[in-house]
Write an enzyme that holds these catalytic residues in place. Structure first.
Site, PDB file in Angstrom:
ATOM      1  N   LYS A 193       0.829  -1.213   0.000  1.00  0.00           N
ATOM      2  CA  LYS A 193       0.000   0.000   0.000  1.00  0.00           C
ATOM      3  C   LYS A 193       0.864   1.264   0.000  1.00  0.00           C
ATOM      4  O   LYS A 193       0.633   2.189  -0.769  1.00  0.00           O
ATOM      5  CB  LYS A 193      -0.944   0.019   1.224  1.00  0.00           C
ATOM      6  CG  LYS A 193      -1.878  -1.182   1.292  1.00  0.00           C
ATOM      7  CD  LYS A 193      -2.885  -1.040   2.424  1.00  0.00           C
ATOM      8  CE  LYS A 193      -2.274  -1.114   3.808  1.00  0.00           C
ATOM      9  NZ  LYS A 193      -1.807  -2.458   4.203  1.00  0.00           N
ATOM     10  N   ARG A 268      -9.542   0.636   9.439  1.00  0.00           N
ATOM     11  CA  ARG A 268      -9.224  -0.765   9.717  1.00  0.00           C
ATOM     12  C   ARG A 268     -10.352  -1.447  10.477  1.00  0.00           C
ATOM     13  O   ARG A 268     -10.292  -2.653  10.683  1.00  0.00           O
ATOM     14  CB  ARG A 268      -7.932  -0.856  10.539  1.00  0.00           C
ATOM     15  CG  ARG A 268      -6.653  -1.041   9.708  1.00  0.00           C
ATOM     16  CD  ARG A 268      -5.478  -0.974  10.658  1.00  0.00           C
ATOM     17  NE  ARG A 268      -4.306  -1.706  10.257  1.00  0.00           N
ATOM     18  CZ  ARG A 268      -3.236  -1.157   9.696  1.00  0.00           C
ATOM     19  NH1 ARG A 268      -3.234   0.113   9.390  1.00  0.00           N
ATOM     20  NH2 ARG A 268      -2.174  -1.889   9.439  1.00  0.00           N
ATOM     21  N   ARG A 313      11.633  -1.486  11.645  1.00  0.00           N
ATOM     22  CA  ARG A 313      10.343  -1.590  12.328  1.00  0.00           C
ATOM     23  C   ARG A 313      10.305  -2.848  13.182  1.00  0.00           C
ATOM     24  O   ARG A 313      10.477  -3.961  12.682  1.00  0.00           O
ATOM     25  CB  ARG A 313       9.198  -1.632  11.311  1.00  0.00           C
ATOM     26  CG  ARG A 313       8.853  -0.272  10.766  1.00  0.00           C
ATOM     27  CD  ARG A 313       7.765  -0.354   9.711  1.00  0.00           C
ATOM     28  NE  ARG A 313       6.525  -0.979  10.191  1.00  0.00           N
ATOM     29  CZ  ARG A 313       5.388  -0.949   9.507  1.00  0.00           C
ATOM     30  NH1 ARG A 313       5.336  -0.352   8.330  1.00  0.00           N
ATOM     31  NH2 ARG A 313       4.320  -1.522   9.996  1.00  0.00           N
TER      32      ARG A 313
HETATM   33  P1  AMP Z   1       0.881  -0.102   9.150  1.00  0.00           P
HETATM   34  O1  AMP Z   1       2.057   0.803   8.952  1.00  0.00           O
HETATM   35  O2  AMP Z   1      -0.347   0.369   8.362  1.00  0.00           O
HETATM   36  O3  AMP Z   1       1.191  -1.546   8.903  1.00  0.00           O
HETATM   37  O4  AMP Z   1       0.455   0.030  10.698  1.00  0.00           O
HETATM   38  C1  AMP Z   1       1.321  -0.355  11.726  1.00  0.00           C
HETATM   39  C2  AMP Z   1       0.573  -0.431  13.034  1.00  0.00           C
HETATM   40  O5  AMP Z   1       0.030   0.868  13.348  1.00  0.00           O
HETATM   41  C3  AMP Z   1      -0.613  -1.373  13.050  1.00  0.00           C
HETATM   42  O6  AMP Z   1      -0.247  -2.698  13.292  1.00  0.00           O
HETATM   43  C4  AMP Z   1      -1.402  -0.776  14.215  1.00  0.00           C
HETATM   44  O7  AMP Z   1      -0.846  -1.107  15.463  1.00  0.00           O
HETATM   45  C5  AMP Z   1      -1.207   0.716  14.021  1.00  0.00           C
HETATM   46  N1  AMP Z   1      -2.246   1.263  13.152  1.00  0.00           N
HETATM   47  C6  AMP Z   1      -2.090   1.830  11.921  1.00  0.00           C
HETATM   48  N2  AMP Z   1      -3.242   2.213  11.394  1.00  0.00           N
HETATM   49  C7  AMP Z   1      -4.186   1.888  12.299  1.00  0.00           C
HETATM   50  C8  AMP Z   1      -5.607   1.993  12.327  1.00  0.00           C
HETATM   51  N3  AMP Z   1      -6.299   2.530  11.299  1.00  0.00           N
HETATM   52  N4  AMP Z   1      -6.264   1.553  13.425  1.00  0.00           N
HETATM   53  C9  AMP Z   1      -5.585   1.016  14.451  1.00  0.00           C
HETATM   54  N5  AMP Z   1      -4.272   0.848  14.475  1.00  0.00           N
HETATM   55  C10 AMP Z   1      -3.563   1.274  13.414  1.00  0.00           C
END
Ligand code: AMP
Length: 369
Positions: A193, A268, A313
């Protein structure tokens, strides 16, 4: 949505709500009048619909007349009110109730008070179907108010925009932002993404909001939001909706003039999707499409472990945390496919292939929107 001249308007107050408000005003005024036969004075042009409906609902004898003033030009209330048709009957010792369609700045009302100053009426009451408290600049008492509305230009039910819209039986509100393209980029962790959003934001001149990136930025800068989010993110769990939604709203508000947004990692959950719809609605806009990158789980795990070697990360470094993030996606997030499918806004795209191939596939979907 409707278009009048160059502007777009969205539904705001239904015919039923208007009818109920007029009925209530008629009953309230009748109760206060006792045995008095009032003279209702409509202010043309806008009040013709209100007056017509009002007197049909008024449960006692009454008289009706009109005066014609001109106050609106385009979408702004002008200071300069012209009296086009004045009073044509003697109202000495009568109880007069002014019936207005809308009171905003109160300039028309000043003119009405000036007209009635020398008429020796017994009492002068003001009734208005719509009232904009934030715009009202005068001290005159408003005795009866049907519906209070925010300070936005409305049309319909007698109210016009440069001549059009008076005939519409309900009320529409002007739309301030138009033609935004808002995309939800969807898919499990590792679907690509973020990578694709970088291309799309340039190609379509959109603002890219990645909630994950915003959280990581806050963690790096040791903000209160970052500290809170970290405890969830480190385990691969979702940050609570309340926190995430508030943060997302603030990010959108920072970019009020955007052509549109790419939401990456948001929504999400169902609650987030609903909050996003409400937010877009408040901007007179909507989500145009959810575009989902579809990638097999084992490919995802492989990609994320690979990324973990360089991304720094914590949630990319450990296979069990990666699998937990994918499980969170299927447990909590995948249901959003149904949410957007129900609105005919879901577009699945094969997320396996070269970056360029996938960009082409996404572009084809967006261009066809
Ligand atoms: P990502 O970079 O999109 O993979 O997000 C990394 C982490 O950020 C996720 O595993 C969640 O812990 C948190 N996170 C990101 N976006 C959301 C969201 N919309 N709702 C809840 N937690 C989020």
């Amino acid at each position: 949505m409707i278009k009048l001249h160059d502007k777009y308007f969205k539904p705001f107050i239904s015919a039923q709500e208007i009818d109920d408000a007029i009925g209530k005003m008629a009953n309230d005024i009748a109760a206060d009048m006792g045995d008095e036969i009032p003279v209702f004075v409509g202010i043309l042009n806008g009040s013709f619909m209100v007056v017509s409906d009002f007197v049909k609902k008024y449960p006692k004898p009454c008289e009706v007349t009109f005066i014609k003033l001109a106050s609106y030009e385009g979408v702004k209330s002008t200071e300069d009110i012209q009296r086009l048709i004045g009073l044509t009957q003697d109202l000495t010792d009568r109880t007069v109730v002014i019936l207005e369609d809308i009171i905003d700045s109160g300039n028309t009302l000043s003119e009405v008070h000036r007209i009635f100053k020398n008429e020796n009426v017994k009492s002068l009451k003001i009734a208005t179907l719509f009232y904009k408290p934030e715009a009202y600049k005068k001290d005159y008492k408003l005795h009866y108010v049907g519906i209070k509305i925010p300070n936005k230009f409305i049309v319909g039910f007698g109210l016009d925009y440069d001549g059009l819209g008076r005939d519409i039986p309900e009320v529409y509100q002007i739309m301030t932002t138009q033609h935004m393209t808002n995309l939800v980029l969807f898919g499990p962790p590792g679907a690509g993404k973020g990578t694709q959003a970088e291309f799309l934001k340039k190609k379509y001149n959109l603002i890219h909001i990645s909630t994950g990136d915003v959280f990581r930025y806050n963690i790096k800068n040791e903000t209160a939001l970052g500290t809170l989010a970290k405890s969830y993110m480190d385990k691969g769990e979702l940050v609570p909706d309340e926190v995430t939604i508030k943060m997302l709203n603030a990010e959108v508000d920072k970019n009020a003039d955007a052509n549109g947004f790419i939401f990456d990692g948001f929504p999400r959950t169902d609650a987030q999707a609903k909050a996003l719809d409400e937010l877009m609605e408040s901007k007179d806009s909507s989500i145009n499409a959810m575009i989902a990158l579809e990638v097999d789980d084992e490919v995802l795990v492989g990609r994320l472990l690979e990324r973990g070697k360089t991304s720094g990360r914590a949630d990319d470094a450990d296979e069990s945390i990666i699998r937990n993030r994918i499980t969170e996606y299927y447990n909590k997030t995948a249901i959003l496919k149904d949410y957007y499918s129900a609105q005919n806004k879901y577009y699945g795209v094969d997320g396996v292939g070269s970056i360029e191939e996938i960009t082409v596939r996404l572009g084809a979907v967006i261009d066809a929107l």
